[in-house]
Scaffold this active site. Structure first.
Site, PDB file in Angstrom:
ATOM      1  N   ASP A 248       0.833  -1.205   0.000  1.00 53.74           N
ATOM      2  CA  ASP A 248       0.000   0.000   0.000  1.00 53.74           C
ATOM      3  C   ASP A 248       0.868   1.255   0.000  1.00 53.74           C
ATOM      4  O   ASP A 248       0.930   2.011   0.977  1.00 53.74           O
ATOM      5  CB  ASP A 248      -0.966   0.009   1.190  1.00 53.74           C
ATOM      6  CG  ASP A 248      -2.223  -0.810   0.901  1.00 53.74           C
ATOM      7  OD1 ASP A 248      -2.228  -1.547  -0.095  1.00 53.74           O
ATOM      8  OD2 ASP A 248      -3.188  -0.706   1.681  1.00 53.74           O
ATOM      9  N   ASN A 280      -3.150  -4.473  -1.335  1.00 54.68           N
ATOM     10  CA  ASN A 280      -4.347  -4.421  -2.176  1.00 54.68           C
ATOM     11  C   ASN A 280      -4.390  -3.158  -3.041  1.00 54.68           C
ATOM     12  O   ASN A 280      -5.036  -3.149  -4.094  1.00 54.68           O
ATOM     13  CB  ASN A 280      -5.609  -4.504  -1.310  1.00 54.68           C
ATOM     14  CG  ASN A 280      -5.716  -3.368  -0.317  1.00 54.68           C
ATOM     15  OD1 ASN A 280      -4.840  -3.185   0.522  1.00 54.68           O
ATOM     16  ND2 ASN A 280      -6.789  -2.591  -0.398  1.00 54.68           N
ATOM     17  N   HIS A 281      -3.687  -2.094  -2.647  1.00 50.55           N
ATOM     18  CA  HIS A 281      -3.650  -0.888  -3.475  1.00 50.55           C
ATOM     19  C   HIS A 281      -2.648  -1.012  -4.616  1.00 50.55           C
ATOM     20  O   HIS A 281      -2.572  -0.116  -5.457  1.00 50.55           O
ATOM     21  CB  HIS A 281      -3.330   0.340  -2.619  1.00 50.55           C
ATOM     22  CG  HIS A 281      -4.512   0.831  -1.858  1.00 50.55           C
ATOM     23  ND1 HIS A 281      -5.294   1.886  -2.259  1.00 50.55           N
ATOM     24  CD2 HIS A 281      -5.077   0.380  -0.699  1.00 50.55           C
ATOM     25  CE1 HIS A 281      -6.275   2.082  -1.391  1.00 50.55           C
ATOM     26  NE2 HIS A 281      -6.156   1.180  -0.431  1.00 50.55           N
ATOM     27  N   HIS A 442      -2.372  -3.061   6.467  1.00 51.18           N
ATOM     28  CA  HIS A 442      -3.727  -3.117   5.905  1.00 51.18           C
ATOM     29  C   HIS A 442      -4.805  -2.433   6.739  1.00 51.18           C
ATOM     30  O   HIS A 442      -5.877  -2.135   6.222  1.00 51.18           O
ATOM     31  CB  HIS A 442      -4.094  -4.584   5.662  1.00 51.18           C
ATOM     32  CG  HIS A 442      -5.259  -4.798   4.744  1.00 51.18           C
ATOM     33  ND1 HIS A 442      -5.473  -4.053   3.614  1.00 51.18           N
ATOM     34  CD2 HIS A 442      -6.289  -5.691   4.785  1.00 51.18           C
ATOM     35  CE1 HIS A 442      -6.556  -4.487   2.994  1.00 51.18           C
ATOM     36  NE2 HIS A 442      -7.067  -5.466   3.688  1.00 51.18           N
TER      37      HIS A 442
END
Length: 617
Positions: A248, A280-281, A442
């Site tokens: 991220d 996830n980014h 996260h």
């Protein structure tokens, strides 16, 4: 504090018999330990002598049965095996066999430290060749250490990285560069190189401590500078240990391009020291979600800075590097590091036991889109990758209501197919792999580092802004210092140096034009106005670099699958995406722009620089 007060005193505490008996037991135990230590020492020495005798006899036998060349080759192999094995215990005393022998590469260069001329503090270091006053023989040996191909490549990389590093040290003095075509082309060149570094790495990196572990960065230049100014003040290359970032790097913050440029530059210079995991980014479905993140979206910042066409090229090039990032790391075979959490098992052994999750991660393709997936990604391994970047520890309420008691997994509050893992999942995973801890990111925490699941799961968050954690939020990291774990946090009272609020005293003395320029680049925090991309015709500096980039002729084409992502962004709610508790409607998200860019094949990587003003890679 004594534990023998009140009614819990030892009944033998006031008894002379009890005291004497206790002392006797202690003396007996100490004697037993001493005897065992002597036996271990004797056996270790004996083993060392037997090993040496065996090697001598083997060497004599080989020398008598082979010619001189064969004998020398055997000797070389024996020495090589000794180098990669363990120290001979008889030569170095007891305990030496437990310490592996390492090879240490000498460089013909040293580092000269000095303060920069701008008077803004910090340190600069320059390479300086050693042995200027050495003897002729020593100077010749130092020359042998120089590999001219590596030296040329290093100089090329340093020239490319040098501009990005200088920008990172003092972004306010490089505003023209940050808005220029030169910066865009530097990012394209940087990604064409660093993506190959990522692709060569296994999906799980195995490291040794000391090691610094960082959580989400999210385009926060100020907090990244805090770590740079305090943890690796001499530079990463001169700081002992490895550096692990848990993903991220983009979105939410206003300086995504600066942060990702700096981290990729460090990875290119120190590929065996800096490890960047995927979050996830680092997927197109998230960092291209301009409709939700607005000016905090990575895609928006690329197109706003460089214009629509070139901005999309930069965005796609960075995502191609993201596609190749490892998903996890293991420190000292004891600490599992990942962005989100532990994946669900997808394999089962013959005896019915669960297969190794680390092995499952290692089998994830080295080029994986995840969200959205490429056509070559199987659903099973796409699930493994998605679990690594999306999952969270289960809350107490989830443990009671939604976590399956057999598997230890449940549905995440994020929705969209994401999962959470409970106490049982953590216990089973740690026992299966003989690990002690899980370090992940996260989730935002005002304390920088949070602990859960019986002290077995650490959540690290390395940005103190843009997550609704309040003005007193801290940015943290963890130092894995051999047997010790140490938390390092940035206090909320730490003075900002690089990024300032619009109403701060340091900004008040700037002109309106200077304030606008800083607003445009995120160096002053307020809603920035749109910036029209202006072509930079000053190509002399850029074209002065002699590039020896490899070509991409042998790379395969990768096409995105029409299969729905294993984590469905149409179902994700704002606990992971927006930072509040309201559900977010994904139905109006326009993905046509991103999908058009996704059709670019791998052979087109270098074609993004085919403009007349760009340098031929």
């Amino acid at each position: 504090m004594s534990r023998t007060n009140g009614h819990h005193r030892n009944p033998l505490a006031n008894s002379s018999y009890g005291t004497a008996d206790s002392e006797a037991i202690i003396l007996e135990r100490e004697a037993q330990v001493a005897a065992l230590q002597r036996e271990v020492t004797a056996l270790t020495n004996k083993l060392g002598k037997v090993t040496e005798q065996y090697k001598k006899s083997k060497k004599n036998t080989t020398a008598s049965s082979q010619n001189v060349d064969g004998a020398s080759s055997s000797t070389s192999n024996t020495n090589s095996n000794n180098t990669n094995g363990f120290s001979t215990p008889s030569r170095h005393g007891p305990g030496a066999a437990s310490t592996p022998k390492r090879k240490h590469r000498l460089s013909p260069y040293g580092n000269v430290l000095h303060e920069p001329d701008n008077g803004k503090g910090g340190l600069k270091h320059e390479r300086s060749r050693m042995g200027r006053s050495a003897s002729i023989a020593t100077e010749q040996e130092l020359k042998k250490l120089t590999c001219f191909s590596e030296e040329s490549k290093m100089k090329t990389n340093q020239a490319l990285v040098g501009r990005i590093l200088e920008m990172f040290k003092d972004p306010a003095s490089h505003m023209a560069y940050l808005k220029s075509r030169t910066f865009a082309d530097d990012l394209l060149r940087l990604n064409s190189k660093v993506k190959r570094v990522f692709e060569k790495e296994p999906r799980v990196a195995f490291l040794q401590s000391p090691c610094y572990v960082f959580g989400d960065i999210h385009g926060n230049l100020e907090d990244l500078h805090f770590f740079s100014d305090n943890i690796w003040r001499l530079g990463m290359s001169l700081t002992a240990g490895n550096f692990v970032f848990l993903g991220d790097y983009v979105d939410r913050g206003l300086n995504c391009l600066e942060c990702i440029g700096y981290l990729f530059a460090m990875k290119l210079l120190m590929p065996e020291k800096v490890f960047l995991l995927r979050g996830n980014h680092e997927t197109r479905d998230v960092n291209g979600w301009e409709e939700h993140y607005g000016d905090r979206s990575f895609l928006y910042q690329c197109t706003n800075r460089f214009g629509d066409q070139l901005g999309h090229q930069v965005w796609e090039a960075v995502n191609r590097s993201f596609d190749r990032m490892p998903l996890a790391a293991v420190i000292d075979q004891d600490i599992f590091c990942v962005h989100g959490g532990i994946p669900r098992p997808i394999t089962q052994m013959h005896d019915g036991s669960l297969g190794s999750r680390v092995q499952d991660i290692l089998k994830v393709p080295r080029i994986a889109g995840i969200n959205p997936p490429y056509e070559h990604e199987s659903e099973h391994y796409q699930q493994v990758a998605s679990d690594c970047i999306w999952s969270d520890p289960a809350s107490d309420d989830q443990e009671r209501k939604s976590v399956d008691r057999e598997s230890g997994y449940g549905e995440s509050l994020r929705g969209g197919g994401a999962i959470c893992f409970g106490h049982k999942a953590v216990k089973d995973f740690l026992e299966q792999h003989n690990f002690s801890y899980i370090m992940r990111a996260h989730e935002a925490h005002a304390d920088g580092v949070a602990v859960s699941k019986g002290g077995k799961v650490f959540t690290i968050f390395s940005t103190s802004k843009d997550h609704n954690q309040g003005n007193e939020a801290m940015a943290g990291c963890i130092l894995v210092d051999f047997e010790n774990l140490q938390v390092i946090n940035r206090s909320h009272a730490y003075k900002n140096v690089y990024v300032h609020r619009r109403d701060s005293v340091s900004v008040a003395k700037l002109s309106d034009k200077e304030i606008k320029e800083r607003l445009d680049l995120g160096l002053v925090t307020e809603n920035p106005t749109d910036v029209e991309y202006e072509e930079d015709s000053s190509d002399e500096e850029f074209n002065s670099f002699d590039e020896d980039d490899e070509d991409d002729e042998n790379e395969d084409d990768y096409i995105f699958s029409r299969r729905k992502s294993s984590v469905d962004t149409n179902g994700l709610n704002s606990i992971g995406m927006g930072g509040d508790n309201n559900l977010i409607d994904f139905s109006n998200v326009n993905v046509s722009t991103r999908r058009d860019m996704n059709t670019i094949t791998e052979d087109d990587d270098d074609a993004t620089l085919n403009d007349d003003d760009a340098m031929d890679l």
